[in-house]
Every structure is written in C-alpha cells, then in structure tokens.
Design an enzyme around this catalytic site. Structure first.
Site, short mmCIF file in Angstrom:
data_model
loop_
_atom_site.label_atom_id
_atom_site.label_comp_id
_atom_site.label_asym_id
_atom_site.label_seq_id
_atom_site.Cartn_x
_atom_site.Cartn_y
_atom_site.Cartn_z
N LYS A 145 30.05 12.78 5.21
CA LYS A 145 30.31 14.14 4.79
C LYS A 145 30.11 15.06 5.99
O LYS A 145 29.00 15.34 6.41
CB LYS A 145 29.36 14.59 3.67
CG LYS A 145 29.83 15.93 3.08
CD LYS A 145 28.72 16.80 2.55
CE LYS A 145 28.11 17.76 3.50
NZ LYS A 145 28.97 18.84 4.01
N GLY B 145 20.74 17.97 10.75
CA GLY B 145 20.90 19.34 10.28
C GLY B 145 19.58 20.08 10.31
O GLY B 145 18.69 19.76 11.11
N SER B 146 19.45 21.05 9.42
CA SER B 146 18.29 21.94 9.47
C SER B 146 17.08 21.29 8.80
O SER B 146 17.19 20.38 7.98
CB SER B 146 18.65 23.23 8.74
OG SER B 146 18.98 22.95 7.41
N GLY C 138 16.69 18.89 5.52
CA GLY C 138 16.11 17.57 5.79
C GLY C 138 14.96 17.26 4.85
O GLY C 138 14.86 16.14 4.32
N GLU D 175 17.53 13.88 11.69
CA GLU D 175 17.48 14.54 13.00
C GLU D 175 17.54 16.03 12.72
O GLU D 175 18.55 16.54 12.24
CB GLU D 175 18.72 14.15 13.83
CG GLU D 175 18.86 12.67 14.11
CD GLU D 175 17.97 12.19 15.23
OE1 GLU D 175 17.24 13.03 15.82
OE2 GLU D 175 17.98 10.99 15.51
N CYS E 45 20.69 21.54 19.06
CA CYS E 45 19.35 21.32 18.52
C CYS E 45 18.32 21.21 19.64
O CYS E 45 17.18 21.64 19.50
CB CYS E 45 19.34 20.06 17.67
SG CYS E 45 20.06 18.65 18.48
N GLU F 204 13.60 28.29 15.41
CA GLU F 204 14.88 27.93 16.01
C GLU F 204 15.90 29.03 15.72
O GLU F 204 16.17 29.34 14.57
CB GLU F 204 15.37 26.61 15.43
CG GLU F 204 16.68 26.14 16.05
CD GLU F 204 17.13 24.81 15.48
OE1 GLU F 204 17.16 24.66 14.25
OE2 GLU F 204 17.45 23.91 16.28
P1 NAP Z 1 22.40 22.25 7.48
O1 NAP Z 1 22.70 23.45 6.72
O2 NAP Z 1 21.11 21.57 7.27
O3 NAP Z 1 23.61 21.25 7.19
C1 NAP Z 1 23.75 19.99 7.75
C2 NAP Z 1 24.62 19.16 6.84
O4 NAP Z 1 23.92 18.93 5.61
C3 NAP Z 1 25.93 19.83 6.44
O5 NAP Z 1 26.91 18.85 6.30
C4 NAP Z 1 25.55 20.45 5.10
O6 NAP Z 1 26.65 20.75 4.29
C5 NAP Z 1 24.70 19.36 4.52
N1 NAP Z 1 23.83 19.81 3.45
C6 NAP Z 1 23.43 21.07 3.15
N2 NAP Z 1 22.64 21.07 2.06
C7 NAP Z 1 22.55 19.78 1.63
C8 NAP Z 1 21.88 19.14 0.55
N3 NAP Z 1 21.13 19.81 -0.31
N4 NAP Z 1 22.01 17.79 0.43
C9 NAP Z 1 22.75 17.09 1.30
N5 NAP Z 1 23.41 17.65 2.34
C10 NAP Z 1 23.31 18.97 2.50
O7 NAP Z 1 22.50 22.45 9.04
P2 NAP Z 1 23.64 23.20 9.82
O8 NAP Z 1 23.46 24.64 9.53
O9 NAP Z 1 24.95 22.62 9.56
O10 NAP Z 1 23.27 22.81 11.33
C11 NAP Z 1 22.34 23.49 12.08
C12 NAP Z 1 21.01 22.77 12.11
O11 NAP Z 1 21.16 21.40 12.50
C13 NAP Z 1 20.04 23.34 13.10
O12 NAP Z 1 18.77 23.48 12.52
C14 NAP Z 1 20.00 22.30 14.21
O13 NAP Z 1 18.84 22.27 14.95
C15 NAP Z 1 20.19 21.05 13.48
N6 NAP Z 1 20.73 20.01 14.37
C16 NAP Z 1 19.88 18.97 14.73
C17 NAP Z 1 20.33 17.98 15.59
C18 NAP Z 1 19.43 16.83 15.97
O14 NAP Z 1 19.92 15.80 16.39
N7 NAP Z 1 18.13 16.92 15.85
C19 NAP Z 1 21.63 18.04 16.08
C20 NAP Z 1 22.45 19.10 15.71
C21 NAP Z 1 21.98 20.07 14.84
P3 NAP Z 1 27.28 22.25 4.37
O15 NAP Z 1 28.07 22.27 5.61
O16 NAP Z 1 28.10 22.39 3.14
O17 NAP Z 1 26.13 23.21 4.40
#
Ligand code: NAP
Ligand code: MG
Length: 498
Positions: A194, A247-248, A252, A269, A303, A400
């Site tokens: 996804k 993701g966030s 997570g 991650e 990230c 962040e």
């Molecule tokens: P996010 O809102 O957490 O979303 C990540 C993914 O999870 C998206 O595909 C999102 O779908 C999905 N998601 C959201 N709510 C969910 C739920 N309840 N159950 C299952 N999946 C769900 O993060 P983002 O805003 O896309 O990305 C930014 C964040 O990612 C930042 O905090 C960044 O630090 C982190 N990040 C970490 C790394 C690493 O390797 N550590 C790398 C890159 C980014 P939607 O798109 O529909 O919201």
C-alpha cells in the site's frame, strides 16, 4: 543538452502514464476497487490534478490476500532460489531501462528535483534489488552441535512468511517501495504493497514492470488507498503474517497495537531528529555543504535529515554563514526544471505544519538566520530555513519537522564527549547521527556513545548492505543488510535422532 536528464519524449511518456485511469494490481490484473471508489493525486509543484487512482478497501484486500497466498504456494515459494534471483535482477534491469521515465514520474508526483529522483532514489532502488537478489541463494540455516543426550543431526532453516503487508510513506515513494518489495520477494514472500495516498504512481508502475520482468502474477500486488481504510485492513488481516511499515511515529504505534492482536511480525521505520555535530577540527569545506545537503535534500522530507546542528564555538560563525550561503544559493522550484535544487513540500498541510514550527521556534526565542517564508510560485514551496540560538527544550529541537528547517546550537567543550553525546541523544528519536572531525579517537568514542541506528562520520549515505533503522522512538527492526532480508523469514530448528 547533456545537462538534461530527460527529453520531451520521456516527459510525454511519464505524463501519458500519469493520465491513465489507475487501478489496483491484483493477480497481475488491473482492477478497479470493488466499491468503485477513486481519488485524485495532485502534483505538489503546481497543485494541479495529476492522476486518478482507484481506492482499495477491505474487500479488495481480501481478494489480494487470497491471490497472494495462492501465488506463494503455487508460483513463488516452489521456485528455486536462483530463479527468484534472476527475476529480481531482471526487474532491476527493467527499472534501469526505464529510469529516466520513472524519475520524471516520481518528480511529477512527489515534487523532488528530477536529478535527485534519478540518481538517488532510482539508483538506490536498482542497487537494493540487486543486493537482495544475491541473498535469495544465501538464506541458509546452519548445522548445530547439540549436547542433548543421544545422537542427533540438528540444523536450522529460514522460511519466508507467505504474505507480507508493506506500507510506505510519500517522501521517497519508489525507494521505500523497493526497500520492502526487494527483501520480501528475495526471502520468498508474496507481497501486498500500500503506497502512500499522495504518491502511488511509481509503485503502480513498478507493479507493471515486475510482470514484464516475469515475476508471476499475484506475487506483487499493489493496493493504493487510504491508511485508515486499506492500511488498517492490512494490519488487522489474520492471513498477513508480516508487516513492514515506514512512516510516522503515531501511525507506527497504532500499527504495533493492532498487529499485537494477531501477533504479527512487525518492522516499523519511524521518524527522526538526527543530530549533526561539527567539531573544531572538522574540514569545513566538506562539513558545510554536507550539513546543508543533509537538511535541504528532498526539502528536508527525509526521516534521517540532519535537522539538529551542534557547532563548536570556534568554528560557529564560519559554519553557520557557510550553510546560510548554501541555502541562499539553492534554486527552489518545480523539480522538472533542470536547474531546480529544492522542490516543494508534499502538501498544503505539510507546508502549514512546517511554517507553524518555524513560528513556534521564533516565539520560543530562537533567531532566524535565513529563509522562513513560503514562496508563491504555484505549489507548496518554502525557503530553506536556518534558525539559531535554539535550546534543547524547544519543540523545533525535539520534534520532527519534516521540512527544510535547520535548528542550530553551539557548544564550547570539544573534549567533553559525554556532554556532546548527551546533546546528540537528547530527543526521544534515535535514527541517525552525523559527526565531522578528523580526530579518529573522538570519532570512534562518539560513534560508540550515539544512540542512533546510523552514524555517519565525515559523510556517507544509504547503502543496501548496511542495516538501517532506529533506536528508541525511531523504530523497531532493520531494513537492508542481511537482517533486512531475514526479517521476512521465520527461523526453525530441526532435530533428527540418528
Ligand atoms: P504516515 O502518515 O505515518 O503514513 C505512512 C503510511 O502509512 C502511508 O501509506 C499511510 O497512508 C499509512 N497509514 C496511515 N495511517 C495508517 C493506519 N492507521 N494503518 C495503516 N497504515 C496507515 O507517514 P507519512 O506522513 O506518509 O510520512 C512521513 C513520516 O514517515 C515521517 O514521520 C518520517 O520520518 C517517516 N519516515 C521514516 C522513514 C524511516 O525509514 N525511518 C523513512 C521515510 C519516512 P496515507 O498515505 O493514506 O496516510
Ligand atoms: Mg499520512
């Protein structure tokens, strides 16, 4: 023109792909969502509608799980490892063949400069596939000498999970997708990906290219949609044994809680707030551009961005002036322009969030060195920003921001390694730490003290052979390296009485 990395035909091809009616990819077939739901994808550099994409729901997931389980049993896990290796390598070759078009598509969808998309994200995706392809033939167990009374032949084996659910963010769409697809398929799993709601296009294209490479239908299924719908359905589905999420932090934590009901194996991650430390003996000709790129690359939407800068007082003025000059010189604009060095943020809410952080820092008493303003040039643009005189307790230092905002502090005692490490370790994150010094002894001593999954000294970058992940709130588990592939397998011990 050699400076251009794509021609008008490539742009036309990427645009033509974007303008298709995008569906879900299940069992090698393009299918609309069962509910018929669709949503629009926006180009963040222009705020214009870029694509229309099917929005998967729980009933589509149900079908994908059935198909992936069947593909695992009949088409993927029975393949000899070297055949899976050949197919993954073939996928990497086809990505390479289509690299310019994929880069343009990534830029249209995510906004990042096309050069960055081509030579960082897509190169990394190719390298990751090739690295993981090598592991298919090397995921061995071992024979074990046991002391149990009697005579025994004992060994371990690694077995893949049948179906892995892969959930990725928008900041590096193709790279994040491949960082999960490659090890999952190399280990022998079938996958349901996804992609982030904002950036599904390159993942959809990878799904097509995988079929072209000969990866059997059903092995890789792509389900664009919302995290709160199909994302949650993936995490709670009883037949999905493994989840890999990037993701966030708050999502997570929610995923870990939901997955605990079915005791799924989960890799998360999460975010970061990585410290970047400049010692008095640092080579500033490298530290200044290196530190600037660490925060302004991908407009800070990384990230592992070096978002907290700690500079020794003896080199403070020169360093901060140098990074400010670098920031001034950056060309901000549409990533398709060959001159652009920093693109837009992904969305209006993300832009507002970044602006709110800058305001809060200034209200808390920090001072603006450069940037801070949004740019009215069509999309979600903001200037590269540096704020100084920050303190550890400020939210701009603790949280962040995920934007091009550098928070700077100075320190005075370069021999107080405990104090320096305390600064670096002083948030609840633990993804990365950077250090610039020529003092080998201090470099090693500080590397040992940092509570961070990745330590970079005098430079460095991502490499598929190096495990990547977080200490503390930055995640659980590792991607890349041997452990990144093994994370898609379960280990089994076998004991045979002789
Ligand atoms: P996010 O809102 O957490 O979303 C990540 C993914 O999870 C998206 O595909 C999102 O779908 C999905 N998601 C959201 N709510 C969910 C739920 N309840 N159950 C299952 N999946 C769900 O993060 P983002 O805003 O896309 O990305 C930014 C964040 O990612 C930042 O905090 C960044 O630090 C982190 N990040 C970490 C790394 C690493 O390797 N550590 C790398 C890159 C980014 P939607 O798109 O529909 O919201
Ligand atoms: Mg989100």
């Amino acid at each position: 023109m050699t400076d251009k990395i794509f021609d008008s035909t490539t742009l036309e091809r990427a645009l033509a792909f974007a303008r298709r009616e995008h569906n879900l990819l299940i069992d090698g077939q393009s299918k609309p969502a069962i509910s018929g739901a669709r949503y629009d994808v926006i180009n963040p550099a222009t705020c214009e509608r870029l694509a229309s994409v099917a929005q998967a729901g729980a009933e589509d997931l149900e079908l994908a799980v059935k198909v992936a389980t069947e593909a695992f049993n009949s088409r993927w896990s029975p393949l000899p490892p070297n055949e899976r290796q050949r197919l993954l390598w073939r996928l990497s070759d086809l990505i390479e063949k289509n690299a310019d078009e994929l880069a343009v598509l990534e830029t249209l969808n995510n906004g990042k400069p096309v050069r960055e998309a081509r030579f960082m994200d897509i190169t990394n995706a190719i390298n990751t596939l090739r690295y993981c392809a090598g592991w298919t033939t090397k995921l061995n167990g071992e024979t074990v000498s046991v002391s149990h009374p009697g005579s025994w032949h004992s060994y371990t084996v690694r077995q893949p999970y049948a179906v892995a659910g892969l959930i990725t963010p928008w900041n590096a769409p193709i790279m994040m997708a491949v960082a999960k697809i490659a090890p999952a398929l190399a280990a022998g799993c079938c996958a349901i990906l996804k992609p982030a709601e904002h950036t599904p296009l390159t993942a959809i294209r990878i799904g097509e290219i995988a079929l072209e490479a000969g990866i059997p239908p059903g092995v890789l299924n792509i389900l664009p949609g919302l995290g709160t719908e199909v994302g949650e359905a993936i995490v709670s589905h009883p037949a999905i044994e493994k989840i890999s999420f990037t993701g966030s932090g708050c999502v997570g934590q929610r995923i870990l809680a939901t997955a605990s009901h079915s005791l799924k194996r989960v890799t998360v991650e999460l975010g970061g707030k990585s410290a970047n430390i400049i010692m008095p003996d640092a080579d500033l000709t490298k530290a200044i551009p290196g530190s600037a790129k660490a925060i302004f690359g991908n407009a800070g939407q990384i990230c592992n961005a070096g978002s907290r800068l700690y500079v020794h007082s003896s080199v403070y003025d020169k360093t901060v002036e140098g990074i400010a000059e670098f920031a001034h010189s950056l060309v901000v604009g549409n990533g398709l322009s060959p001159d652009t060095q920093m693109g837009p943020l992904i969305s209006r809410p993300q832009l507002e969030r970044v602006c709110a952080y800058i305001d809060s820092g200034l209200k808390d008493g920090a001072s603006l060195i450069t940037g801070g303003k949004t740019l009215d040039i069509g999309g979600h643009f903001i200037e590269p920003t540096i704020i100084a005189n920050t303190r550890q307790s400020m939210s701009v230092v603790q949280e962040e921001i995920f934007g091009p905002v550098l928070a700077v502090q100075r320190f005075d005692d370069a021999d107080d390694l405990a104090g320096i490490a305390e600064l670096a370790n002083g948030t609840h994150y633990g993804l990365g730490a950077m250090l610039w010094t020529n003092d080998l002894s201090k470099a090693h001593k500080l590397a040992a003290r940092f509570k961070a999954g990745t330590v970079r000294i005098n430079g460095g970058g991502l490499d598929p052979a190096l495990p990547f992940g977080g200490f503390k709130h930055s995640g659980i588990g590792r991607e890349s390296g041997r452990e990144g592939v093994e994370a898609y397998t379960e280990e089994k011990s076998v004991m045979i009485a002789l």
